[in-house]
Design an enzyme around this catalytic site. Structure first.
Site, mmCIF file in Angstrom:
data_model
loop_
_atom_site.group_PDB
_atom_site.id
_atom_site.type_symbol
_atom_site.label_atom_id
_atom_site.label_comp_id
_atom_site.label_asym_id
_atom_site.label_seq_id
_atom_site.Cartn_x
_atom_site.Cartn_y
_atom_site.Cartn_z
ATOM 1 N N GLY A 12 0.813 -1.228 0.000
ATOM 2 C CA GLY A 12 0.000 0.000 0.000
ATOM 3 C C GLY A 12 0.835 1.262 0.000
ATOM 4 O O GLY A 12 0.718 2.094 0.899
ATOM 5 N N SER A 14 0.795 3.584 -2.493
ATOM 6 C CA SER A 14 0.317 4.531 -3.501
ATOM 7 C C SER A 14 -0.206 5.836 -2.913
ATOM 8 O O SER A 14 -0.340 6.827 -3.633
ATOM 9 C CB SER A 14 -0.789 3.875 -4.342
ATOM 10 O OG SER A 14 -1.716 3.214 -3.503
ATOM 11 N N ARG A 15 -0.540 5.824 -1.619
ATOM 12 C CA ARG A 15 -1.137 7.025 -1.008
ATOM 13 C C ARG A 15 -0.711 7.112 0.451
ATOM 14 O O ARG A 15 -0.227 6.144 1.024
ATOM 15 C CB ARG A 15 -2.678 6.942 -1.043
ATOM 16 C CG ARG A 15 -3.272 7.078 -2.413
ATOM 17 C CD ARG A 15 -4.795 7.111 -2.360
ATOM 18 N NE ARG A 15 -5.374 5.827 -1.997
ATOM 19 C CZ ARG A 15 -6.179 5.628 -0.953
ATOM 20 N NH1 ARG A 15 -6.491 6.628 -0.157
ATOM 21 N NH2 ARG A 15 -6.672 4.427 -0.708
ATOM 22 N N VAL A 64 -3.217 -7.308 -1.679
ATOM 23 C CA VAL A 64 -2.437 -8.072 -0.695
ATOM 24 C C VAL A 64 -3.308 -8.922 0.237
ATOM 25 O O VAL A 64 -2.794 -9.596 1.115
ATOM 26 C CB VAL A 64 -1.476 -7.169 0.119
ATOM 27 C CG1 VAL A 64 -0.341 -6.664 -0.747
ATOM 28 C CG2 VAL A 64 -2.209 -6.024 0.802
ATOM 29 N N SER A 142 -2.024 0.818 14.828
ATOM 30 C CA SER A 142 -2.756 2.062 15.110
ATOM 31 C C SER A 142 -2.902 2.212 16.619
ATOM 32 O O SER A 142 -2.977 1.212 17.345
ATOM 33 C CB SER A 142 -4.147 2.013 14.483
ATOM 34 O OG SER A 142 -4.956 3.047 15.001
ATOM 35 N N TYR A 155 -11.661 -2.691 13.053
ATOM 36 C CA TYR A 155 -10.352 -2.076 12.783
ATOM 37 C C TYR A 155 -9.424 -2.241 13.998
ATOM 38 O O TYR A 155 -8.251 -2.624 13.852
ATOM 39 C CB TYR A 155 -10.576 -0.599 12.457
ATOM 40 C CG TYR A 155 -9.337 0.187 12.119
ATOM 41 C CD1 TYR A 155 -8.690 0.010 10.902
ATOM 42 C CD2 TYR A 155 -8.818 1.129 13.017
ATOM 43 C CE1 TYR A 155 -7.564 0.755 10.587
ATOM 44 C CE2 TYR A 155 -7.696 1.874 12.704
ATOM 45 C CZ TYR A 155 -7.074 1.686 11.486
ATOM 46 O OH TYR A 155 -5.951 2.424 11.181
ATOM 47 N N ALA A 157 -9.542 -4.511 16.309
ATOM 48 C CA ALA A 157 -9.140 -5.923 16.449
ATOM 49 C C ALA A 157 -8.021 -6.249 15.460
ATOM 50 O O ALA A 157 -7.048 -6.934 15.810
ATOM 51 C CB ALA A 157 -10.350 -6.832 16.215
ATOM 52 N N ILE A 188 -3.395 10.879 11.752
ATOM 53 C CA ILE A 188 -2.404 11.338 10.764
ATOM 54 C C ILE A 188 -3.167 11.845 9.536
ATOM 55 O O ILE A 188 -4.160 11.241 9.117
ATOM 56 C CB ILE A 188 -1.470 10.177 10.349
ATOM 57 C CG1 ILE A 188 -0.812 9.518 11.577
ATOM 58 C CG2 ILE A 188 -0.402 10.677 9.367
ATOM 59 C CD1 ILE A 188 0.074 10.399 12.429
HETATM 60 P P1 NDP Z 1 -4.900 5.518 2.979
HETATM 61 O O1 NDP Z 1 -6.338 5.148 2.920
HETATM 62 O O2 NDP Z 1 -4.492 6.918 2.705
HETATM 63 O O3 NDP Z 1 -4.040 4.541 2.040
HETATM 64 C C1 NDP Z 1 -4.211 3.161 2.155
HETATM 65 C C2 NDP Z 1 -3.209 2.467 1.282
HETATM 66 O O4 NDP Z 1 -3.390 1.052 1.426
HETATM 67 C C3 NDP Z 1 -3.398 2.776 -0.181
HETATM 68 O O5 NDP Z 1 -2.123 2.876 -0.795
HETATM 69 C C4 NDP Z 1 -4.157 1.554 -0.711
HETATM 70 O O6 NDP Z 1 -3.900 1.269 -2.071
HETATM 71 C C5 NDP Z 1 -3.546 0.474 0.146
HETATM 72 N N1 NDP Z 1 -4.372 -0.741 0.243
HETATM 73 C C6 NDP Z 1 -5.487 -0.914 0.974
HETATM 74 N N2 NDP Z 1 -5.936 -2.184 0.815
HETATM 75 C C7 NDP Z 1 -5.074 -2.811 -0.027
HETATM 76 C C8 NDP Z 1 -5.000 -4.105 -0.574
HETATM 77 N N3 NDP Z 1 -5.905 -5.045 -0.290
HETATM 78 N N4 NDP Z 1 -3.979 -4.402 -1.398
HETATM 79 C C9 NDP Z 1 -3.043 -3.473 -1.690
HETATM 80 N N5 NDP Z 1 -3.061 -2.209 -1.209
HETATM 81 C C10 NDP Z 1 -4.073 -1.885 -0.393
HETATM 82 O O7 NDP Z 1 -4.422 5.082 4.443
HETATM 83 P P2 NDP Z 1 -3.324 5.715 5.407
HETATM 84 O O8 NDP Z 1 -2.125 6.084 4.654
HETATM 85 O O9 NDP Z 1 -3.990 6.683 6.283
HETATM 86 O O10 NDP Z 1 -3.015 4.427 6.307
HETATM 87 C C11 NDP Z 1 -1.904 3.569 6.072
HETATM 88 C C12 NDP Z 1 -1.830 2.594 7.235
HETATM 89 O O11 NDP Z 1 -1.709 3.338 8.453
HETATM 90 C C13 NDP Z 1 -3.099 1.752 7.378
HETATM 91 O O12 NDP Z 1 -2.767 0.451 7.748
HETATM 92 C C14 NDP Z 1 -3.849 2.461 8.486
HETATM 93 O O13 NDP Z 1 -4.676 1.570 9.178
HETATM 94 C C15 NDP Z 1 -2.716 2.968 9.355
HETATM 95 N N6 NDP Z 1 -3.080 4.098 10.195
HETATM 96 C C16 NDP Z 1 -3.514 5.300 9.670
HETATM 97 C C17 NDP Z 1 -3.855 6.340 10.500
HETATM 98 C C18 NDP Z 1 -4.336 7.669 10.002
HETATM 99 O O14 NDP Z 1 -4.760 8.507 10.812
HETATM 100 N N7 NDP Z 1 -4.287 7.944 8.714
HETATM 101 C C19 NDP Z 1 -3.762 6.201 11.959
HETATM 102 C C20 NDP Z 1 -3.298 4.915 12.396
HETATM 103 C C21 NDP Z 1 -2.972 3.916 11.540
HETATM 104 P P3 NDP Z 1 -4.829 1.820 -3.306
HETATM 105 O O15 NDP Z 1 -5.124 3.262 -3.056
HETATM 106 O O16 NDP Z 1 -3.955 1.606 -4.500
HETATM 107 O O17 NDP Z 1 -6.051 0.985 -3.351
#
Ligand code: NDP
Length: 247
Positions: A12, A14-15, A64, A142, A155, A157, A188
């Site tokens: 993940g 990409s963002r 994934v 998290s 989430y 869990a 974040i």
């Molecule tokens: P975003 O929603 O901004 O980005 C999520 C990323 O995960 C994207 O790149 C998306 O890819 C990828 N993704 C999701 N599911 C899949 C999959 N099945 N296969 C491949 N890629 C996948 O999330 P954040 O950047 O905010 O979060 C990143 C991590 O940090 C997560 O695990 C989140 O739980 C954790 N987190 C975030 C917090 C926050 O406040 N933002 C706080 C605490 C934890 P695509 O766009 O290409 O589909």
């Protein structure tokens, strides 16, 4: 550069937090390989930009949460680059609702994307890391693993399961010189947190002693620290990056 012969796998990228970790590690000289699921344009733009600056980066489409896709990609990466130096389990989703309204589909979607994916990725790469005799695994968990959040039982869990994996894997893998740690971010600034209802977002903000949302850069720098020499005697730990929210 010192890290240029080490490659790192990030799910993940990409963002959001994943994309920032990709940039941070590429800047530090690592050869970075990341996955995306839907955000193809973002992924290609990120890779192109890093490559144009002389950094090493490759993006692959891969869901994934699907074993065949992960195994196929892992085989491809191993044949291209050998064993990874590090795996960063970052891909994650939310499907929030009150628990009494949470159907099995929402439960399983979160579990499959957030924690089954970690099993699949680590299971595919670990035999090669063990043969290599060094490496790092990082889980992006998290603060919700430790501090209750209304609407996020599934989430929470999945993120607490990552902490459990961190402890047990650290104990299993220490003898192979593989370190395993987790980062638990708080609020974040990414698409995920922007999707929170305003009321929930503002309520969380009020619980943060530093009185601000965190940046993806602040998480990425910690990931880089844990992979680098500063983290060389750290394993089985969780670094909470939440502006004091859980204090
Ligand atoms: P975003 O929603 O901004 O980005 C999520 C990323 O995960 C994207 O790149 C998306 O890819 C990828 N993704 C999701 N599911 C899949 C999959 N099945 N296969 C491949 N890629 C996948 O999330 P954040 O950047 O905010 O979060 C990143 C991590 O940090 C997560 O695990 C989140 O739980 C954790 N987190 C975030 C917090 C926050 O406040 N933002 C706080 C605490 C934890 P695509 O766009 O290409 O589909």
């Amino acid at each position: 550069m010192e890290n240029s012969n080490k490659w790192v796998f990030i799910s993940g990228g990409s963002r959001g937090i994943g994309a920032e970790i990709v940039s941070e590690l590429a800047e530090s000289g690592y050869n970075v390989v990341f996955t995306y699921k839907n955000s193809r344009e973002n992924a290609i733009a990120l890779c192109d930009s890093l490559i144009s600056q002389g950094k090493q980066c490759t993006a692959f489409q891969c869901d994934v949460s699907i074993q065949e896709e992960v195994n196929e990609l892992a085989d491809k990466c191993i044949s291209l680059f050998g064993a990874p130096y590090a795996i960063i389990n970052n891909a994650g989703i939310v499907k929030d609702s009150l628990f009494i309204n949470m159907d099995q589909k929402a439960w399983l979607e979160v579990m499959n994307n957030n924690i089954l994916s970690s099993y699949l990725i680590n299971n595919a790469f670990l035999p090669h890391m063990i043969s290599q005799g060094n490496g790092c695994i990082l889980f992006i968990s998290s603060v919700t693993a430790f501090k209750g959040n209304i609407g996020q039982v599934n989430y929470a869990a999945s993120k607490a399961a990552m902490i459990g994996m961190t402890h047990s894997l650290a104990v299993e893998l220490g003898r192979f010189n593989i370190r395993v740690n987790a980062i638990a971010p708080g609020l974040i600034e990414t698409d995920m947190s922007k999707a929170l209802p305003n009321s929930a977002y503002n309520k969380m903000l009020k619980q943060i002693p530093l009185a601000r949302v965190g940046s993806t850069k602040e998480v990425a720098m910690s990931a880089s620290f844990l992979l680098g020499p500063g983290g060389s005697y750290i394993t089985g730990q969780t670094l909470i990056i939440d502006g004091g929210m859980s204090a």
